[in-house]
Design a protein around this motif. Sequence first.
Motif, mmCIF file in Angstrom:
data_model
loop_
_atom_site.group_PDB
_atom_site.id
_atom_site.type_symbol
_atom_site.label_atom_id
_atom_site.label_comp_id
_atom_site.label_asym_id
_atom_site.label_seq_id
_atom_site.Cartn_x
_atom_site.Cartn_y
_atom_site.Cartn_z
ATOM 1 N N VAL A 114 0.840 -1.201 0.000
ATOM 2 C CA VAL A 114 0.000 0.000 0.000
ATOM 3 C C VAL A 114 0.867 1.240 0.000
ATOM 4 O O VAL A 114 0.602 2.206 -0.735
ATOM 5 N N TRP A 115 1.918 1.254 0.812
ATOM 6 C CA TRP A 115 2.813 2.414 0.839
ATOM 7 C C TRP A 115 3.466 2.630 -0.526
ATOM 8 O O TRP A 115 3.552 3.767 -1.004
ATOM 9 N N ASP A 116 3.919 1.556 -1.170
ATOM 10 C CA ASP A 116 4.569 1.699 -2.475
ATOM 11 C C ASP A 116 3.632 2.348 -3.481
ATOM 12 O O ASP A 116 4.034 3.223 -4.260
ATOM 13 N N ARG A 117 2.371 1.943 -3.462
ATOM 14 C CA ARG A 117 1.411 2.519 -4.420
ATOM 15 C C ARG A 117 1.058 3.957 -4.044
ATOM 16 O O ARG A 117 0.921 4.819 -4.921
ATOM 17 N N TYR A 118 0.884 4.186 -2.767
ATOM 18 C CA TYR A 118 0.563 5.539 -2.275
ATOM 19 C C TYR A 118 1.682 6.511 -2.635
ATOM 20 O O TYR A 118 1.441 7.585 -3.211
ATOM 21 N N SER A 119 2.913 6.160 -2.307
ATOM 22 C CA SER A 119 4.031 7.070 -2.539
ATOM 23 C C SER A 119 4.316 7.261 -4.030
ATOM 24 O O SER A 119 4.656 8.371 -4.464
ATOM 25 N N ALA A 120 4.169 6.189 -4.815
ATOM 26 C CA ALA A 120 4.401 6.324 -6.254
ATOM 27 C C ALA A 120 3.420 7.306 -6.882
ATOM 28 O O ALA A 120 3.782 8.096 -7.765
ATOM 29 N N ALA A 121 2.171 7.268 -6.424
ATOM 30 C CA ALA A 121 1.163 8.178 -6.976
ATOM 31 C C ALA A 121 1.444 9.625 -6.617
ATOM 32 O O ALA A 121 1.069 10.541 -7.362
ATOM 33 N N LEU A 122 2.112 9.857 -5.486
ATOM 34 C CA LEU A 122 2.404 11.224 -5.047
ATOM 35 C C LEU A 122 3.757 11.736 -5.533
ATOM 36 O O LEU A 122 4.097 12.904 -5.297
ATOM 37 N N GLU A 123 4.524 10.894 -6.194
ATOM 38 C CA GLU A 123 5.855 11.294 -6.630
ATOM 39 C C GLU A 123 5.849 12.560 -7.495
ATOM 40 O O GLU A 123 6.744 13.407 -7.365
ATOM 41 N N PRO A 124 4.856 12.753 -8.394
ATOM 42 C CA PRO A 124 4.858 14.011 -9.163
ATOM 43 C C PRO A 124 4.786 15.262 -8.290
ATOM 44 O O PRO A 124 5.362 16.294 -8.646
#
Length: 290
Positions: A114-124
Motif C-alpha cells: 500500500v505504501w509503495d502505491r501511495y508514494s508512487a502516486a504522489l511522486e509528481p
Amino acid sequence: MGQIRVGTCSWTDKALVAGGWYPKGRRDAEGRLRYYAGQFPVAEVDSTYYGLPSTRNSLLWTERTPEDFRFDVKAFSLLTGHPTRPAALPAELRPALARQRGREGVDPGLLDEVWDRYSAALEPLRSSGRLGTLVFQFPPRLAPGRPAAEFLRRCRERAAGWPVAVEFRHPGWWREENADATAALLTELDTAAVAVDMVQTLPTSVPPVVRVTTPELALVRFHGRNNAWGTGTKEEKFRHAYTPEELSEWVPRVRRMAEQAREVHVLFNNCCGDAAVRAAESMRHLLGLP
C-alpha cells in the motif's frame, strides 16, 4: 523568520463549493483549484485518507498550481491504523485485507505494498516541489507507550526520505507529563509535530501544545471549537466560525513557530460552508501576511 502559509484542509468540500465562494465559471475541478491557489499558498488533501491517490491527480494538481504552491497530503487510513473499507483498496489487494479480520494489526507485507502505491502516486508532487508534507493522523486508540512508539518508528521507516507530520488524536501524548517525551520521539524520527486547536471541554480534547520538532516544517490544524466533537455528525463536529479573538490567541504561537522552522503551515479544518476560507483570510490578516 520562516515562511508562514495559511490555507484550508480542503478546496473541494461540498459545503464550500455549494456556498458561493467560488466565482461563476470557476466551479469545475480545474477552475476551483486554480482559483483557490490564487487566494492561498497551501492546501491539505484529505481524499487520500479515504482512498489511494492517483498519479493522474498528482500531475493535474501540479499543472494547475503555481510553482510555490504546497500540498499537505493526508496518509491513507490503513497506514495510520484506522479501520479501512476493502472497497478503498484496489481489487487485487482486497483479499489480503479480508484475511486480516480478527487479527491483531495488519500484515506488514500489505502495508508495504500500500505504501509503495501511495508514494508512487504522489511522486509528481514531490518531484515538482509541490509537496509540503504527508500528514499522519493517528486514531484516538493510539495511546502513548512503548507499543505506540514502535508503531510510529515503523511508519517512519516505511516513509523514509519523505517529509512527515504527525497529529495525535489521543490527548495523552501532549499532556504535561508526556509532552517532553512526545517531542523528543518526534525529533528523533525527524517528524513534524502537528499542533491542534479544538474544543477543550471534552475528555478527548487534545491540548493546544506547540512543539517544533523538525527545522523544516511546523504545522497547525484548526478543527473548530464545537462541543459536538465527541458525539455529532461530521458537519456538527466541524461547525464553527472562528472569532478574531480566538484566532488572535494563535498569532504569537505561530510567529514563535516561524522562528524555529523554515515553513509554518496553518490549516483550517472547520469545513462548514465557507467558514474555513473565511477563518484563513482572517488569520492571514492578523498575521500581517500579503
